[in-house]
Design a protein around this motif. Sequence first.
Motif, mmCIF file in Angstrom:
data_model
loop_
_atom_site.group_PDB
_atom_site.id
_atom_site.type_symbol
_atom_site.label_atom_id
_atom_site.label_comp_id
_atom_site.label_asym_id
_atom_site.label_seq_id
_atom_site.Cartn_x
_atom_site.Cartn_y
_atom_site.Cartn_z
ATOM 1 N N LYS A 9 -30.090 40.074 113.929
ATOM 2 C CA LYS A 9 -30.376 40.775 115.186
ATOM 3 C C LYS A 9 -29.123 41.501 115.685
ATOM 4 C CE LYS A 9 -33.952 37.772 117.188
ATOM 5 N NZ LYS A 9 -34.264 36.888 118.333
ATOM 6 N N GLY A 10 -29.313 42.697 116.205
ATOM 7 C CA GLY A 10 -28.225 43.431 116.822
ATOM 8 C C GLY A 10 -27.165 43.940 115.868
ATOM 9 N N GLU A 11 -27.464 43.952 114.579
ATOM 10 C CA GLU A 11 -26.464 44.384 113.592
ATOM 11 C C GLU A 11 -26.292 45.897 113.607
ATOM 12 O OE1 GLU A 11 -25.286 43.113 109.055
ATOM 13 O OE2 GLU A 11 -26.997 42.238 110.072
ATOM 14 N N ARG A 12 -25.032 46.352 113.399
ATOM 15 C CA ARG A 12 -24.712 47.791 113.404
ATOM 16 C C ARG A 12 -23.973 48.115 112.110
ATOM 17 N NH1 ARG A 12 -24.981 49.299 118.748
ATOM 18 N NH2 ARG A 12 -25.405 47.534 120.120
ATOM 19 N N VAL A 13 -24.647 48.864 111.243
ATOM 20 C CA VAL A 13 -24.117 49.124 109.909
ATOM 21 C C VAL A 13 -23.949 50.623 109.693
ATOM 22 C CG1 VAL A 13 -24.397 48.678 107.439
ATOM 23 C CG2 VAL A 13 -25.432 47.127 109.110
ATOM 24 N N GLY A 14 -22.790 51.019 109.188
ATOM 25 C CA GLY A 14 -22.578 52.402 108.759
ATOM 26 C C GLY A 14 -22.789 52.505 107.260
ATOM 27 N N VAL A 15 -23.362 53.615 106.808
ATOM 28 C CA VAL A 15 -23.596 53.832 105.382
ATOM 29 C C VAL A 15 -22.821 55.076 104.967
ATOM 30 C CG1 VAL A 15 -25.328 54.235 103.589
ATOM 31 C CG2 VAL A 15 -25.902 52.831 105.570
ATOM 32 N N ILE A 16 -21.887 54.913 104.003
ATOM 33 C CA ILE A 16 -21.080 56.051 103.567
ATOM 34 C C ILE A 16 -21.064 56.137 102.045
ATOM 35 C CG2 ILE A 16 -19.613 55.961 105.610
ATOM 36 C CD1 ILE A 16 -17.430 54.694 103.902
ATOM 37 N N GLY A 17 -20.694 57.296 101.540
ATOM 38 C CA GLY A 17 -20.633 57.541 100.100
ATOM 39 C C GLY A 17 -20.820 59.015 99.824
ATOM 40 N N LYS A 18 -20.440 59.444 98.636
ATOM 41 C CA LYS A 18 -20.566 60.855 98.279
ATOM 42 C C LYS A 18 -22.037 61.246 98.153
ATOM 43 C CE LYS A 18 -16.122 61.295 95.927
ATOM 44 N NZ LYS A 18 -15.415 61.648 94.660
ATOM 45 N N ASN A 19 -22.287 62.541 98.206
ATOM 46 C CA ASN A 19 -23.652 63.037 98.020
ATOM 47 C C ASN A 19 -24.157 62.667 96.629
ATOM 48 O OD1 ASN A 19 -23.618 64.217 100.553
ATOM 49 N ND2 ASN A 19 -22.917 66.200 99.786
ATOM 50 N N ASP A 54 -20.103 47.940 113.052
ATOM 51 C CA ASP A 54 -19.289 46.733 112.870
ATOM 52 C C ASP A 54 -18.807 46.610 111.428
ATOM 53 O OD1 ASP A 54 -19.795 45.978 115.532
ATOM 54 O OD2 ASP A 54 -21.721 45.116 114.933
ATOM 55 N N HIS A 55 -19.620 47.099 110.490
ATOM 56 C CA HIS A 55 -19.210 47.057 109.079
ATOM 57 C C HIS A 55 -19.919 48.186 108.326
ATOM 58 C CE1 HIS A 55 -22.891 44.914 107.361
ATOM 59 N NE2 HIS A 55 -23.065 44.771 108.649
ATOM 60 N N LEU A 56 -19.495 48.401 107.079
ATOM 61 C CA LEU A 56 -19.979 49.540 106.294
ATOM 62 C C LEU A 56 -20.606 49.078 104.981
ATOM 63 C CD1 LEU A 56 -16.806 51.841 106.503
ATOM 64 C CD2 LEU A 56 -18.861 52.065 107.901
ATOM 65 N N PHE A 57 -21.671 49.773 104.567
ATOM 66 C CA PHE A 57 -22.129 49.721 103.196
ATOM 67 C C PHE A 57 -21.543 50.953 102.504
ATOM 68 C CE2 PHE A 57 -26.286 47.326 104.367
ATOM 69 C CZ PHE A 57 -25.602 46.124 104.351
ATOM 70 N N VAL A 58 -20.604 50.734 101.594
ATOM 71 C CA VAL A 58 -19.931 51.839 100.897
ATOM 72 C C VAL A 58 -20.569 52.006 99.528
ATOM 73 C CG1 VAL A 58 -17.737 52.762 100.099
ATOM 74 C CG2 VAL A 58 -17.800 51.258 102.103
ATOM 75 N N ASN A 80 -14.780 49.526 110.552
ATOM 76 C CA ASN A 80 -15.342 50.861 110.751
ATOM 77 C C ASN A 80 -14.768 51.846 109.742
ATOM 78 O OD1 ASN A 80 -12.775 51.641 111.724
ATOM 79 N ND2 ASN A 80 -13.349 51.238 113.841
ATOM 80 N N TYR A 81 -15.086 53.133 109.919
ATOM 81 C CA TYR A 81 -14.700 54.125 108.919
ATOM 82 C C TYR A 81 -13.185 54.306 108.833
ATOM 83 C CZ TYR A 81 -14.235 58.345 106.212
ATOM 84 O OH TYR A 81 -13.848 59.239 105.244
ATOM 85 N N THR A 82 -12.504 54.396 109.968
ATOM 86 C CA THR A 82 -11.050 54.595 109.952
ATOM 87 C C THR A 82 -10.357 53.422 109.273
ATOM 88 O OG1 THR A 82 -11.078 55.981 111.940
ATOM 89 C CG2 THR A 82 -9.010 54.877 111.411
#
Length: 631
Positions: free
Chosen positions: A341-351, A503-507, A520-522
């Motif tokens: 619950k309440g999780e905040r995930v960023g998703v990054i990676g090349k095209n 809060d965290h990233l899936f790279v 985060n990203y930085t």
Amino acid sequence: MHYVSVEGLTKSYGINPLFSNISFHINEGDKVALIARNGVGKSTLLRILAGQETADEGKCWINKEVTVALFEQEPQFNEDKSVLENIFHLEHPIITAIRAYEAAAESEDGHQIAEAISRMDELGAWDFEAKVKQILGKLNIHHLQNPVKSLSGGQRKRVALAKTLIDIGFEHKHTLLMMDEPTNHLDVEMIEWLEHYLNAENITLLLVTHDRYFLDAVCDEIWELERENMYVYKGDYENYIEKKAARIESEQASIDKARNQYRKELEWMRKQPKARTTKSKSRQDNFYEVEARAKQKMEDAKLQLEVKMSRLGGKVVEMKKVYKSYGDLPILKGFDYTFSKGERVGVIGKNGVGKSTFLNIIQQLETADSGKINIGDTVIFGNFSQQGLQIKEDLRVIEYVKTFAESFPLAKGGSLSAAQFLELFLFPPDKQYTYLSSLSGGEKKRLQLLTILFRNPNFLILDEPTNDLDLPTLAVLENFLSDYQGCVMIVSHDRYFMDRLVDHLFVFEGGGEVRDFPGNYTQYRIWQKEQEQTVAETSANQPDKKQQENNTTANEAVARKKMGFKEKREFELLEKELPALEKEKEQIAEQMSKGDLSFEEISKLSDRMVAITHELETKEMRWLELSEMQS
């Protein structure tokens, strides 16, 4: 050197004023960011400076030695011509020399080739050619012979950006570059390269952007258009926020003072007889000025986001040993994760590494090859996709919203009608009866967000949500998401937006590998650079002697050998063959991603993909050898 002077500039569309009696100056080396709400006139001001539109009133003086270059949100091309023809459209001595060299190479006339090479040397065209290749490579622009009309929206934007950067390289050294949202459709690596390029080139710049890290990296001054006026702030975005707050506080105090005076003057006006003395007439005129100040509204209409989120149960989303591939291209390799619950995930990676496929698998819009995906019974997804509004017919705004529901429940109880909810999203009554096709890009984004929140989701998936949104709207969206109690997954090139919310990233690292990075990203970029530095230091301290000897021998052999005509011809053919192979590889990947192929078709395409990959590696190595000989 003085570039631009503007005095008393005024522009309106019908009865709607954009800006009134604004004045400013631009000097050589200035780097200015122009910010405002959507529809206030940022793009219009740029077009006036570029001579594409005229102001209603005021003067605009541009130094005759200055060339004005404008990069627009909606670039214009000759649609039937190729990417190459659109980029190199200028009649310039260097362009002419490059064309002559290409023509001579095609003719295989030794005398013409010698003359063409001599002309290229004379103009220093080889250096500029290298610069052009850098721009095209960093913006991932290949297949230069393709017609522009065949490009996607993102590809068109990158071609337009390359065209603009190359043009200003050909133009006179005194250039004012104006850019309207240049970072849209660029990935983070491209944005970071563009930051470095604009700083290294010492360009005089007027920039419209919503990317706050890009703004801070490139600009040292901010101009804001608000309530028909222009306000100037020296320094970065944080300083702008502080100074703006202080200005608003000061103006509010001035308005409060005017309101007290207005009450007294209003009482006097009501008591005065109709016959006025000169003195009372003067006071009467002053009354209307006081009234105007007293009735000013400091608080602009703000986008308000208050949703009654559907209850999220204990079980959200579970992914166990999930595999997904397109032929030989792996997307996920045994991915395991349980969302809370309440999780905040960023998703990054090349095209092309599978970020969009991953989002679709979570929402069960696509099926995985194997593994289990369990979705909680109470989960309601809200999908803010890059595709934008999905409309079958051109409805009015109010009609479109009513196709979802007639009313909207609020977080604090009660409900709003569709019309009232639209007003919260800055769609006044007259705008609600506008057709969807007439809305601006930012307005369509706002309406798209509205229709998603109208369904009360508790798991938001946001794919590039910041494109076309103005900074004030972005700030409100960020505040809303910060307080949002549901799950949030974000794919974005806006580093500020990502840093503030996740809060965290899936790279997505490619090859089906996904790294769960705790930060985060930085923080990820700092960690990534530290890893690269460690690898570089290790390699420097423990060199492979045999490999070093082989490299030395190879380099000496290349150095001893000069490029003859045969090698030059081979080099030119390779530059045509490599993009063609890349294009075929992309087409095969696209076919394999459709999911409607038989096993035999997939097998054939996979075999061809392997063959192309091997051929590309061989030809790229030969291209590198020849390029070393050329240099």
